[in-house]
Enzyme design. Structure first.
Site, PDB file in Angstrom:
ATOM      1  N   SER A   1      80.540  41.373  44.069  1.00  0.00           N
ATOM      2  CA  SER A   1      81.948  40.994  44.175  1.00  0.00           C
ATOM      3  C   SER A   1      82.332  40.744  45.620  1.00  0.00           C
ATOM      4  O   SER A   1      81.806  41.371  46.534  1.00  0.00           O
ATOM      5  CB  SER A   1      82.817  42.142  43.618  1.00  0.00           C
ATOM      6  OG  SER A   1      84.164  41.952  43.971  1.00  0.00           O
ATOM      7  N   ALA A   2      83.251  39.827  45.819  1.00  0.00           N
ATOM      8  CA  ALA A   2      83.761  39.522  47.158  1.00  0.00           C
ATOM      9  C   ALA A   2      84.469  40.732  47.761  1.00  0.00           C
ATOM     10  O   ALA A   2      84.742  40.755  48.965  1.00  0.00           O
ATOM     11  CB  ALA A   2      84.732  38.349  47.081  1.00  0.00           C
TER      12      ALA A   2
ATOM     13  N   ASN B   1      87.599  35.348  42.530  1.00  0.00           N
ATOM     14  CA  ASN B   1      88.524  35.829  41.484  1.00  0.00           C
ATOM     15  C   ASN B   1      88.394  35.014  40.206  1.00  0.00           C
ATOM     16  O   ASN B   1      89.012  33.939  40.108  1.00  0.00           O
ATOM     17  CB  ASN B   1      89.954  35.794  42.018  1.00  0.00           C
ATOM     18  CG  ASN B   1      90.182  36.875  43.052  1.00  0.00           C
ATOM     19  OD1 ASN B   1      89.541  36.891  44.116  1.00  0.00           O
ATOM     20  ND2 ASN B   1      91.060  37.810  42.739  1.00  0.00           N
TER      21      ASN B   1
ATOM     22  N   LEU C   1      95.703  39.787  38.229  1.00  0.00           N
ATOM     23  CA  LEU C   1      96.908  38.972  38.139  1.00  0.00           C
ATOM     24  C   LEU C   1      97.026  38.215  36.825  1.00  0.00           C
ATOM     25  O   LEU C   1      98.065  38.307  36.140  1.00  0.00           O
ATOM     26  CB  LEU C   1      96.927  37.961  39.301  1.00  0.00           C
ATOM     27  CG  LEU C   1      98.087  36.962  39.295  1.00  0.00           C
ATOM     28  CD1 LEU C   1      99.427  37.678  39.423  1.00  0.00           C
ATOM     29  CD2 LEU C   1      97.910  35.940  40.416  1.00  0.00           C
TER      30      LEU C   1
ATOM     31  N   ASN D   1      84.744  48.231  27.799  1.00  0.00           N
ATOM     32  CA  ASN D   1      85.835  47.392  28.316  1.00  0.00           C
ATOM     33  C   ASN D   1      85.725  45.990  27.726  1.00  0.00           C
ATOM     34  O   ASN D   1      85.908  44.978  28.417  1.00  0.00           O
ATOM     35  CB  ASN D   1      85.799  47.330  29.853  1.00  0.00           C
ATOM     36  CG  ASN D   1      87.113  46.778  30.412  1.00  0.00           C
ATOM     37  OD1 ASN D   1      88.160  46.865  29.768  1.00  0.00           O
ATOM     38  ND2 ASN D   1      87.049  46.169  31.582  1.00  0.00           N
TER      39      ASN D   1
ATOM     40  N   ASN E   1      94.320  45.100  35.522  1.00  0.00           N
ATOM     41  CA  ASN E   1      94.517  45.282  36.962  1.00  0.00           C
ATOM     42  C   ASN E   1      94.845  43.938  37.586  1.00  0.00           C
ATOM     43  O   ASN E   1      95.571  43.858  38.539  1.00  0.00           O
ATOM     44  CB  ASN E   1      93.205  45.759  37.598  1.00  0.00           C
ATOM     45  CG  ASN E   1      92.798  47.100  37.037  1.00  0.00           C
ATOM     46  OD1 ASN E   1      93.357  48.108  37.419  1.00  0.00           O
ATOM     47  ND2 ASN E   1      91.872  47.099  36.104  1.00  0.00           N
TER      48      ASN E   1
ATOM     49  N   TYR F   1      84.843  51.540  43.732  1.00  0.00           N
ATOM     50  CA  TYR F   1      84.288  50.433  42.927  1.00  0.00           C
ATOM     51  C   TYR F   1      83.531  49.468  43.848  1.00  0.00           C
ATOM     52  O   TYR F   1      82.365  49.158  43.618  1.00  0.00           O
ATOM     53  CB  TYR F   1      85.395  49.680  42.177  1.00  0.00           C
ATOM     54  CG  TYR F   1      84.989  48.279  41.826  1.00  0.00           C
ATOM     55  CD1 TYR F   1      85.467  47.196  42.571  1.00  0.00           C
ATOM     56  CD2 TYR F   1      84.083  48.043  40.805  1.00  0.00           C
ATOM     57  CE1 TYR F   1      85.045  45.914  42.288  1.00  0.00           C
ATOM     58  CE2 TYR F   1      83.666  46.759  40.511  1.00  0.00           C
ATOM     59  CZ  TYR F   1      84.144  45.697  41.260  1.00  0.00           C
ATOM     60  OH  TYR F   1      83.730  44.421  40.987  1.00  0.00           O
TER      61      TYR F   1
ATOM     62  N   LYS G   1      84.825  48.507  36.564  1.00  0.00           N
ATOM     63  CA  LYS G   1      85.271  47.541  37.586  1.00  0.00           C
ATOM     64  C   LYS G   1      86.744  47.660  37.953  1.00  0.00           C
ATOM     65  O   LYS G   1      87.306  46.765  38.587  1.00  0.00           O
ATOM     66  CB  LYS G   1      84.988  46.137  37.098  1.00  0.00           C
ATOM     67  CG  LYS G   1      85.575  45.803  35.727  1.00  0.00           C
ATOM     68  CD  LYS G   1      85.679  44.306  35.528  1.00  0.00           C
ATOM     69  CE  LYS G   1      86.992  43.811  36.090  1.00  0.00           C
ATOM     70  NZ  LYS G   1      87.250  42.405  35.798  1.00  0.00           N
TER      71      LYS G   1
ATOM     72  N   LYS H   1      79.288  48.479  44.403  1.00  0.00           N
ATOM     73  CA  LYS H   1      78.701  47.123  44.474  1.00  0.00           C
ATOM     74  C   LYS H   1      77.871  46.988  45.756  1.00  0.00           C
ATOM     75  O   LYS H   1      76.746  46.488  45.746  1.00  0.00           O
ATOM     76  CB  LYS H   1      79.798  46.060  44.441  1.00  0.00           C
ATOM     77  CG  LYS H   1      80.532  45.939  43.120  1.00  0.00           C
ATOM     78  CD  LYS H   1      79.611  45.499  41.986  1.00  0.00           C
ATOM     79  CE  LYS H   1      80.371  45.241  40.698  1.00  0.00           C
ATOM     80  NZ  LYS H   1      79.475  44.868  39.573  1.00  0.00           N
TER      81      LYS H   1
HETATM   82  C1  WQD Z   1      95.141  38.973  42.977  1.00  0.00           C
HETATM   83  C2  WQD Z   1      96.463  38.784  43.727  1.00  0.00           C
HETATM   84  C3  WQD Z   1      97.610  40.845  44.158  1.00  0.00           C
HETATM   85  C4  WQD Z   1      98.541  41.702  39.922  1.00  0.00           C
HETATM   86  C5  WQD Z   1      90.239  42.346  42.300  1.00  0.00           C
HETATM   87  C6  WQD Z   1      89.089  43.217  42.698  1.00  0.00           C
HETATM   88  C7  WQD Z   1      87.869  42.373  42.872  1.00  0.00           C
HETATM   89  C8  WQD Z   1      87.627  41.549  41.633  1.00  0.00           C
HETATM   90  C9  WQD Z   1      88.840  40.692  41.317  1.00  0.00           C
HETATM   91  C10 WQD Z   1      86.043  42.693  40.239  1.00  0.00           C
HETATM   92  C11 WQD Z   1      96.678  39.843  44.812  1.00  0.00           C
HETATM   93  C12 WQD Z   1      98.424  39.947  43.220  1.00  0.00           C
HETATM   94  C13 WQD Z   1      98.058  41.107  41.091  1.00  0.00           C
HETATM   95  C14 WQD Z   1      99.924  41.782  39.706  1.00  0.00           C
HETATM   96  C15 WQD Z   1     100.301  40.679  41.813  1.00  0.00           C
HETATM   97  N1  WQD Z   1      87.321  42.378  40.531  1.00  0.00           N
HETATM   98  N2  WQD Z   1      98.927  40.611  42.013  1.00  0.00           N
HETATM   99  N3  WQD Z   1     100.759  41.258  40.673  1.00  0.00           N
HETATM  100  O1  WQD Z   1      92.822  42.316  43.990  1.00  0.00           O
HETATM  101  O2  WQD Z   1      92.054  39.969  44.625  1.00  0.00           O
HETATM  102  O3  WQD Z   1      90.544  41.447  43.337  1.00  0.00           O
HETATM  103  O4  WQD Z   1      89.922  41.619  41.143  1.00  0.00           O
HETATM  104  O5  WQD Z   1      85.049  42.297  40.767  1.00  0.00           O
HETATM  105  O6  WQD Z   1      86.762  43.219  43.092  1.00  0.00           O
HETATM  106  O7  WQD Z   1      89.387  43.791  43.959  1.00  0.00           O
HETATM  107  O8  WQD Z   1      92.563  40.516  42.239  1.00  0.00           O
HETATM  108  O9  WQD Z   1      93.933  39.802  40.337  1.00  0.00           O
HETATM  109  O10 WQD Z   1      94.159  42.204  41.178  1.00  0.00           O
HETATM  110  O11 WQD Z   1      95.084  40.335  42.547  1.00  0.00           O
HETATM  111  O12 WQD Z   1     101.088  40.224  42.673  1.00  0.00           O
HETATM  112  O13 WQD Z   1     100.448  42.300  38.670  1.00  0.00           O
HETATM  113  O14 WQD Z   1      97.539  38.942  42.798  1.00  0.00           O
HETATM  114  O15 WQD Z   1      98.443  41.485  45.105  1.00  0.00           O
HETATM  115  O16 WQD Z   1      97.336  39.212  45.890  1.00  0.00           O
HETATM  116  P1  WQD Z   1      92.073  41.093  43.653  1.00  0.00           P
HETATM  117  P2  WQD Z   1      93.944  40.762  41.489  1.00  0.00           P
END
Ligand code: WQD
Length: 334
Positions: free
Chosen positions: A124-125, A178, A199, A35, A197, A148, A84, A152
Site C-alpha cells: 500500500s502507498a 486509492n 471515502l 471482511n 473507513n 496497519y 486493512k 505492510k
Molecule cells: C481519502 C480522502 C480523507 C472518508 C486509506 C489507507 C490506505 C489504503 C486506502 C489500504 C482523505 C477523506 C475519507 C470520509 C473524508 N487502504 N475522507 N471523509 O486515507 O487516503 O488511505 O485507504 O491499503 O492504506 O490509509 O483513504 O478513502 O480513507 O480517505 O473526507 O468519510 O478522503 O480525509 O483525504 P486514505 P480514505
C-alpha cells in the site's frame, strides 16, 4: 498456469480473480469472509462463467495451507488476505501484527516447502507516509504512521530478505494508491463488512440514503481546494495491474516494488462533484475536523510500472464514480 489467491473474496481480490479467469488462468482461492461476503465467490463465477477451487479458511492456518498446496499444483501466489483498517489497527495493534505477519510467514514457509517461489504481494502507498515531494516514486523514503501500514512495510522487508537469502524467488511488491469503483456488471464492488473507513463507501451510503451527509475531514490542507488529494485508481485497472505483475513473476526471478496508481491526484471535493455529476445525484456534506494521521496529498509516479510491467491505468474518474454507484444501487436491491 494455476494461481493461489489469498483473500480472493475481498474487494481487490475478487476483481483480480475475475481478471485472472478472463485471462485463462486456473485459480485456487482462500478466504475466511472476515471482511467479505460469501456470495462473492458465486458472483465471480457468474461474471466469468468459469469455475474454480475455493477453500473457506484462514491463512494463519498453516496446516490448511499445506493441504491446499498438496491438493493443487500452484505456480504462483497473489497474497491479498490481511486486516486493512487503519483506525482499528491503532486500537488493536497486536491483532494486526499477529494476523498480517503470521499469515504471510505461514504462506511463505509453505510456498518454500512446495518449491513455489513466485508471489505478488498486496502492499500500500501508506508505506510512504507523508511524502517530501510529489509525485511519489518507489525509491522514496518509507515511514508508517499506524500498525496497519507498519505490517505492510514489515512484510515488504521480509520479502526483500527472503529474496536475498534465495535468489530463486520471484517477488512483485505492489503499492496500491486509492482503489475505488466496481466491476461494470455491478455484481462485485467495495462492500466491507465493517464500518467503512474509506471515502467512496461513505459517498455510496449517502447516495443510497443510508447516511444523510458525508463528513469531509478538513478543508485546510495544502491543496487546490483545501480537501485531501489522493490518487484514485479504478479497481478493475488495479486488478489488471496484478495480471501484469503475475506475468512478470512467472517469467523471471528478483524482488521489485511497483506503484499501482494513475499519477493523477483528485481532492475529496473533486470526487464528490464528479460523483454527483455523472450519477445525477446530490451528495450533501459537512466540513468537519481533520482525521488524525491524514496527509495533505498523495499521488503516484506510475512510470516504473509502465516501463517494467507494461501497466497503465485507463479508466477515468467518471468511470470510477459511475461503476461505484451502479454497484451500490444493485446491491441495495438484491
Ligand atoms: C481519502 C480522502 C480523507 C472518508 C486509506 C489507507 C490506505 C489504503 C486506502 C489500504 C482523505 C477523506 C475519507 C470520509 C473524508 N487502504 N475522507 N471523509 O486515507 O487516503 O488511505 O485507504 O491499503 O492504506 O490509509 O483513504 O478513502 O480513507 O480517505 O473526507 O468519510 O478522503 O480525509 O483525504 P486514505 P480514505
Amino acid at each position: 498456469m494455476r494461481i493461489f489467491v489469498t483473500g480472493g473474496a475481498g474487494y481487490i481480490g475478487s476483481h483480480t480473480c475475475v481478471e485472472l479467469l478472463n485471462n485463462n488462468y486456473e485459480i485456487v482461492v482462500i478466504d475466511n469472509f472476515s471482511n467479505s461476503k460469501r456470495d462473492v465467490i458465486d458472483k465471480i463465477k457468474e461474471i466469468t462463467k468459469k469455475d474454480f477451487v475455493f477453500y473457506e479458511g484462514d491463512v494463519t492456518d498453516k496446516a490448511l495451507l499445506s493441504k491446499i498446496f498438496k491438493e493443487n499444483k500452484i505456480d504462483a501466489v497473489i497474497h491479498f488476505a490481511g486486516f486493512k483498517a487503519v483506525g482499528e489497527s491503532v486500537s488493536k495493534p497486536l491483532m494486526y501484527y499477529h494476523n498480517n505477519l503470521e499469515s504471510t510467514i505461514n504462506l511463505l514457509e509453505v510456498m518454500n516447502e512446495f518449491d513455489v517461489k513466485k508471489i505478488a504481494f498486496s502492499s500500500s502507498a501508506t508505506v510512504y507516509g507523508k511524502p517530501d515531494s510529489l509525485p511519489i516514486k518507489e525509491d522514496f523514503k518509507l515511514s508508517t504512521t499506524n500498525p496497519y501500514g507498519t505490517t505492510k512495510l514489515m512484510i515488504e522487508m521480509i520479502l526483500n530478505d527472503l529474496y536475498k537469502s534465495d535468489n530463486e524467488w520471484s517477488i512483485a511488491i505492489l503499492r496500491y494508491f486509492n482503489p475505488i469503483g466496481a466491476h461494470e456488471s455491478g455484481l462485485i464492488g467495495e462492500n466491507p463488512n465493517d464500518i467503512p473507513n474509506n471515502l467512496m463507501p461513505y459517498i455510496m451510503k449517502v447516495a443510497v440514503g443510508e447516511l444523510d451527509h458525508l463528513n469531509i475531514f478538513g478543508n485546510d490542507y495544502d491543496t487546490h481546494d483545501g480537501t485531501g488529494v489522493r490518487d484514485y485508481i479504478h479497481v478493475v485497472d488495479l486488478a489488471k495491474g496484478h495480471i501484469k505483475a503475475i506475468e512478470k513473476v512467472l517469467k523471471s526471478t528478483g524482488c521489485d516494488t511497483y506503484n499501482l496508481g494513475t499519477g493523477t491526484g483528485y481532492s475529496v471535493l473533486d470526487i464528490v462533484k464528479a460523483f454527483e455529476s455523472v450519477n445525477n445525484v446530490k451528495i450533501p456534506y459537512e466540513i468537519v475536523g481533520r482525521r488524525p494521521g491524514d496527509i495533505d496529498a498523495c499521488y503516484a509516479d506510475p512510470t516504473k510500472s509502465l516501463k517494467l510491467l507494461g501497466f497503465k491505468a485507463t479508466k477515468n474518474l467518471e468511470d470510477m464514480c459511475k461503476d461505484s454507484y451502479n454497484f451500490v444501487r444493485r446491491s441495495k436491491h438484491e
